[in-house]
Motif scaffolding. Structure first.
Motif, PDB file in Angstrom:
ATOM      1  N   GLU A   4      -4.566   9.591 -13.979  1.00  0.00           N
ATOM      2  CA  GLU A   4      -5.050  10.900 -13.544  1.00  0.00           C
ATOM      3  C   GLU A   4      -3.902  11.723 -12.962  1.00  0.00           C
ATOM      4  O   GLU A   4      -3.757  12.919 -13.251  1.00  0.00           O
ATOM      5  CB  GLU A   4      -6.136  10.690 -12.492  1.00  0.00           C
ATOM      6  CG  GLU A   4      -6.822  11.950 -11.995  1.00  0.00           C
ATOM      7  CD  GLU A   4      -7.855  11.622 -10.943  1.00  0.00           C
ATOM      8  OE1 GLU A   4      -9.054  11.834 -11.198  1.00  0.00           O
ATOM      9  OE2 GLU A   4      -7.463  11.140  -9.853  1.00  0.00           O
ATOM     10  N   HIS A   5      -3.075  11.089 -12.155  1.00  0.00           N
ATOM     11  CA  HIS A   5      -1.904  11.760 -11.570  1.00  0.00           C
ATOM     12  C   HIS A   5      -0.990  12.302 -12.663  1.00  0.00           C
ATOM     13  O   HIS A   5      -0.515  13.447 -12.596  1.00  0.00           O
ATOM     14  CB  HIS A   5      -1.146  10.756 -10.700  1.00  0.00           C
ATOM     15  CG  HIS A   5       0.124  11.285 -10.118  1.00  0.00           C
ATOM     16  ND1 HIS A   5       0.182  11.947  -8.909  1.00  0.00           N
ATOM     17  CD2 HIS A   5       1.407  11.271 -10.590  1.00  0.00           C
ATOM     18  CE1 HIS A   5       1.423  12.303  -8.657  1.00  0.00           C
ATOM     19  NE2 HIS A   5       2.187  11.897  -9.658  1.00  0.00           N
ATOM     20  N   GLN A  55      -5.187   0.560  -9.538  1.00  0.00           N
ATOM     21  CA  GLN A  55      -5.119   2.024  -9.474  1.00  0.00           C
ATOM     22  C   GLN A  55      -4.845   2.665 -10.823  1.00  0.00           C
ATOM     23  O   GLN A  55      -4.456   3.835 -10.890  1.00  0.00           O
ATOM     24  CB  GLN A  55      -4.012   2.445  -8.506  1.00  0.00           C
ATOM     25  CG  GLN A  55      -4.255   2.039  -7.065  1.00  0.00           C
ATOM     26  CD  GLN A  55      -3.094   2.426  -6.176  1.00  0.00           C
ATOM     27  OE1 GLN A  55      -3.112   3.481  -5.536  1.00  0.00           O
ATOM     28  NE2 GLN A  55      -2.069   1.587  -6.120  1.00  0.00           N
ATOM     29  N   THR A  79      -5.219   1.391   4.461  1.00  0.00           N
ATOM     30  CA  THR A  79      -6.548   0.808   4.482  1.00  0.00           C
ATOM     31  C   THR A  79      -6.621  -0.210   5.607  1.00  0.00           C
ATOM     32  O   THR A  79      -5.689  -0.991   5.799  1.00  0.00           O
ATOM     33  CB  THR A  79      -6.854   0.121   3.139  1.00  0.00           C
ATOM     34  OG1 THR A  79      -6.742   1.085   2.095  1.00  0.00           O
ATOM     35  CG2 THR A  79      -8.254  -0.467   3.131  1.00  0.00           C
ATOM     36  N   PRO A 120      -0.613  10.171   5.080  1.00  0.00           N
ATOM     37  CA  PRO A 120      -1.139   9.047   4.297  1.00  0.00           C
ATOM     38  C   PRO A 120      -1.616   7.928   5.226  1.00  0.00           C
ATOM     39  O   PRO A 120      -0.972   7.622   6.223  1.00  0.00           O
ATOM     40  CB  PRO A 120       0.067   8.599   3.473  1.00  0.00           C
ATOM     41  CG  PRO A 120       0.948   9.805   3.398  1.00  0.00           C
ATOM     42  CD  PRO A 120       0.788  10.486   4.724  1.00  0.00           C
ATOM     43  N   GLN A 125       0.840  -1.200   0.000  1.00  0.00           N
ATOM     44  CA  GLN A 125       0.000   0.000   0.000  1.00  0.00           C
ATOM     45  C   GLN A 125       0.875   1.250   0.000  1.00  0.00           C
ATOM     46  O   GLN A 125       0.594   2.226  -0.704  1.00  0.00           O
ATOM     47  CB  GLN A 125      -0.919   0.001   1.220  1.00  0.00           C
ATOM     48  CG  GLN A 125      -2.061  -0.992   1.146  1.00  0.00           C
ATOM     49  CD  GLN A 125      -3.062  -0.805   2.270  1.00  0.00           C
ATOM     50  OE1 GLN A 125      -3.304   0.315   2.711  1.00  0.00           O
ATOM     51  NE2 GLN A 125      -3.656  -1.895   2.728  1.00  0.00           N
ATOM     52  N   TRP A 168      -0.845   3.781  -3.070  1.00  0.00           N
ATOM     53  CA  TRP A 168      -2.201   3.552  -2.558  1.00  0.00           C
ATOM     54  C   TRP A 168      -2.529   4.465  -1.376  1.00  0.00           C
ATOM     55  O   TRP A 168      -3.612   5.029  -1.289  1.00  0.00           O
ATOM     56  CB  TRP A 168      -2.308   2.082  -2.161  1.00  0.00           C
ATOM     57  CG  TRP A 168      -3.604   1.609  -1.590  1.00  0.00           C
ATOM     58  CD1 TRP A 168      -4.116   1.877  -0.353  1.00  0.00           C
ATOM     59  CD2 TRP A 168      -4.546   0.740  -2.233  1.00  0.00           C
ATOM     60  NE1 TRP A 168      -5.303   1.226  -0.170  1.00  0.00           N
ATOM     61  CE2 TRP A 168      -5.590   0.525  -1.304  1.00  0.00           C
ATOM     62  CE3 TRP A 168      -4.603   0.116  -3.472  1.00  0.00           C
ATOM     63  CZ2 TRP A 168      -6.684  -0.289  -1.604  1.00  0.00           C
ATOM     64  CZ3 TRP A 168      -5.680  -0.686  -3.757  1.00  0.00           C
ATOM     65  CH2 TRP A 168      -6.712  -0.881  -2.848  1.00  0.00           C
ATOM     66  N   LYS A 174      -6.209   6.132 -11.351  1.00  0.00           N
ATOM     67  CA  LYS A 174      -5.597   7.130 -10.475  1.00  0.00           C
ATOM     68  C   LYS A 174      -4.174   7.460 -10.917  1.00  0.00           C
ATOM     69  O   LYS A 174      -3.746   8.626 -10.858  1.00  0.00           O
ATOM     70  CB  LYS A 174      -5.587   6.632  -9.029  1.00  0.00           C
ATOM     71  CG  LYS A 174      -6.960   6.453  -8.406  1.00  0.00           C
ATOM     72  CD  LYS A 174      -7.757   7.746  -8.365  1.00  0.00           C
ATOM     73  CE  LYS A 174      -7.164   8.794  -7.450  1.00  0.00           C
ATOM     74  NZ  LYS A 174      -8.008  10.017  -7.377  1.00  0.00           N
ATOM     75  N   THR A 214      -1.616   7.324  -0.578  1.00  0.00           N
ATOM     76  CA  THR A 214      -1.776   8.758  -0.829  1.00  0.00           C
ATOM     77  C   THR A 214      -3.209   9.121  -1.209  1.00  0.00           C
ATOM     78  O   THR A 214      -3.568  10.301  -1.234  1.00  0.00           O
ATOM     79  CB  THR A 214      -0.835   9.235  -1.948  1.00  0.00           C
ATOM     80  OG1 THR A 214      -1.207   8.600  -3.186  1.00  0.00           O
ATOM     81  CG2 THR A 214       0.614   8.895  -1.620  1.00  0.00           C
ATOM     82  N   MET A 215      -4.042   8.112  -1.506  1.00  0.00           N
ATOM     83  CA  MET A 215      -5.424   8.402  -1.900  1.00  0.00           C
ATOM     84  C   MET A 215      -6.273   8.843  -0.711  1.00  0.00           C
ATOM     85  O   MET A 215      -7.248   9.573  -0.877  1.00  0.00           O
ATOM     86  CB  MET A 215      -6.056   7.166  -2.551  1.00  0.00           C
ATOM     87  CG  MET A 215      -5.533   6.835  -3.926  1.00  0.00           C
ATOM     88  SD  MET A 215      -6.587   5.611  -4.752  1.00  0.00           S
ATOM     89  CE  MET A 215      -6.331   4.159  -3.738  1.00  0.00           C
ATOM     90  N   THR A 216      -5.913   8.352   0.474  1.00  0.00           N
ATOM     91  CA  THR A 216      -6.689   8.689   1.669  1.00  0.00           C
ATOM     92  C   THR A 216      -5.754   9.245   2.729  1.00  0.00           C
ATOM     93  O   THR A 216      -4.829   8.557   3.161  1.00  0.00           O
ATOM     94  CB  THR A 216      -7.415   7.444   2.226  1.00  0.00           C
ATOM     95  OG1 THR A 216      -8.212   6.871   1.201  1.00  0.00           O
ATOM     96  CG2 THR A 216      -8.289   7.828   3.398  1.00  0.00           C
ATOM     97  N   LYS A 217      -5.981  10.481   3.122  1.00  0.00           N
ATOM     98  CA  LYS A 217      -5.137  11.124   4.126  1.00  0.00           C
ATOM     99  C   LYS A 217      -5.996  11.664   5.254  1.00  0.00           C
ATOM    100  O   LYS A 217      -7.189  11.927   5.063  1.00  0.00           O
ATOM    101  CB  LYS A 217      -4.336  12.262   3.492  1.00  0.00           C
ATOM    102  CG  LYS A 217      -3.426  11.831   2.345  1.00  0.00           C
ATOM    103  CD  LYS A 217      -2.697  13.016   1.739  1.00  0.00           C
ATOM    104  CE  LYS A 217      -1.817  12.597   0.583  1.00  0.00           C
ATOM    105  NZ  LYS A 217      -1.104  13.739  -0.026  1.00  0.00           N
TER     106      LYS A 217
END
Length: 392
Positions: free
Chosen positions: A214-215, A208, A163, A160, A144, A149, A211, A151-154
């Motif tokens: 997108e980045h 991902q 999950t 960071p 992760q 991975w 994502k 960095t998607m949820t902070k």
């Protein structure tokens, strides 16, 4: 009972440990394949992932449903001979050791395919068979972190976050399962077996893909897709909001009693709301604190605003929609007692008395499997007495 078993007749040699490999083998078992779980005398280490009850924990129950377990000491000549016989008769072999480990036992793809030419051989690794990291030990959390991975949820300080489950392990198991099915179809067409490396790193990247793209396209600073979106706190809980369309935004404002926000010059378009996300979310969050979750959910549902209360697992299991579609069944497990088992999409639900709802203890089927290999009772007893095989 589950009478749909399109994989009946296939023999799977599951040498894998942990979650990813065993989970893929479990789904093959649910499709009707005969899955032999080959584990060491002290068992697959996944049996220790969390609170243990005898030979089981929650993870080991889920990833081993429908399998038969034989426990072997591969460092003994007798144990290794049995392992090689199981591999020689298998349609599919799954392993999850570091590169080179199976070769030490003569159980690598080159060795097995020399006599079992049609074998589909799948290796689960952390980083892949090649490269400078191929021998690194790995966990789901490490991948992760490595894959981006986290960095998607902070959190609200930008930290960071991991999950709260071994998500990449389970995803790798799903990807491995579909790859095995693809390989079985391929073998049916061209008559050839194959070797597949299913790494946690590649699974995380593939999952991902959007994502990562997108980045790249947005210079490392991707915008949110729409606003308002996210979690809001109520007076007694939390709600997840997902307000995609203009009409939904207007309906949300009406539910909140903040019609003034509909045509507000800072928030009256999607792009303006994204640009002013912090400001509008602060306003919305303040409003949601004024009532409880049930009141808000009732009003949001009536207004057609996409949302859900943030449930606990108890909430989920008790929900009327969950029950309406038979999302899970209660199973009387012979080791841990009564447990809820969610149905896998595309499969029949687990039912009491069905062998596919049973998870074996370590070596539970050793004698049965050895007899199926044509080994006489006297030889089996000798191997058990010597410690080459464990039978519980």
């Amino acid at each position: 009972m589950n009478d749909s078993k399109p994989l009946s007749g296939l023999k799977i040699a599951d040498f894998s440990q942990g979650v990813a490999g065993p989970y893929s083998a479990m789904m093959l078992a649910q499709g009707g394949a005969d899955v032999t779980k080959v584990e060491p005398l002290d068992g697959d280490w996944a049996r220790t992932l969390g609170t243990m009850i005898d030979d089981h924990c929650a993870h080991s129950i889920v990833v081993n449903l429908g399998k038969k377990s034989i426990s072997l000491d591969l460092k003994t000549a007798e144990g290794l001979k049995i392992a090689k016989q199981i591999a020689a008769e298998a349609d599919v072999l799954i392993e999850s050791f570091r590169p080179g480990v199976m070769a030490k036992f003569g159980l690598d793809y080159a060795s097995v395919s020399a006599t079992n030419k049609n074998i589909i051989y799948l290796s689960v690794t952390g980083y892949g068979q090649e490269g400078p990291y191929n021998d690194r030990p790995v966990t789901d959390g490490a991948i992760q972190a490595f894959s981006g991975w986290m960095t998607m949820t902070k959190d609200d300080k930008g930290m960071p976050l991991k999950t709260g489950m071994v998500a990449i392990d389970f995803l790798t198991g799903i990807f491995a399962y579909q790859t095995i099915l693809k390989s079985l179809i391929g073998r049916g067409i061209n008559g050839k077996g194959t070797y597949v490396d299913a790494s946690l790193m590649q699974t995380a990247a593939a999952f991902q893909s959007a994502k990562i793209l997108e980045h790249h396209l947005e210079g490392g600073k991707p915008t949110v897709l729409y606003v308002p979106v996210g979690t809001v706190e109520t007076s007694d809980g939390y709600i997840g909001l997902s307000v995609m369309r203009e009409k939904h935004y207007a309906s949300l404002c009406e539910v909140l009693g903040r019609e003034d926000l509909i045509d507000h010059p800072d928030y009256n378009t999607r792009d303006k709301r994204i640009e002013n996300e912090d400001a509008i979310m602060k306003i919305i969050r303040a409003e949601f604190l004024k009532k409880n979750t049930q009141e808000w959910c009732r009003a949001l549902t009536e207004a057609g605003v996409i949302h859900s209360r943030v449930n606990t697992y108890d909430d989920y299991l008790a929900d009327e929609q969950v029950k309406a579609v038979n999302s899970y069944n209660w199973i009387d497990h012979d080791v841990v007692g009564k447990i809820p088992l969610p149905r896998i999409p595309g499969f029949a639900g687990f039912e009491n008395g069905d062998e596919l709802a049973h998870s074996p203890i370590v070596g539970e089927h050793s004698t049965e499997i050895l007899k199926g290999l044509g080994i006489e009772d006297e030889q089996i007893k000798a191997m058990i007495d010597k410690g080459a095989v464990l039978q519980k």
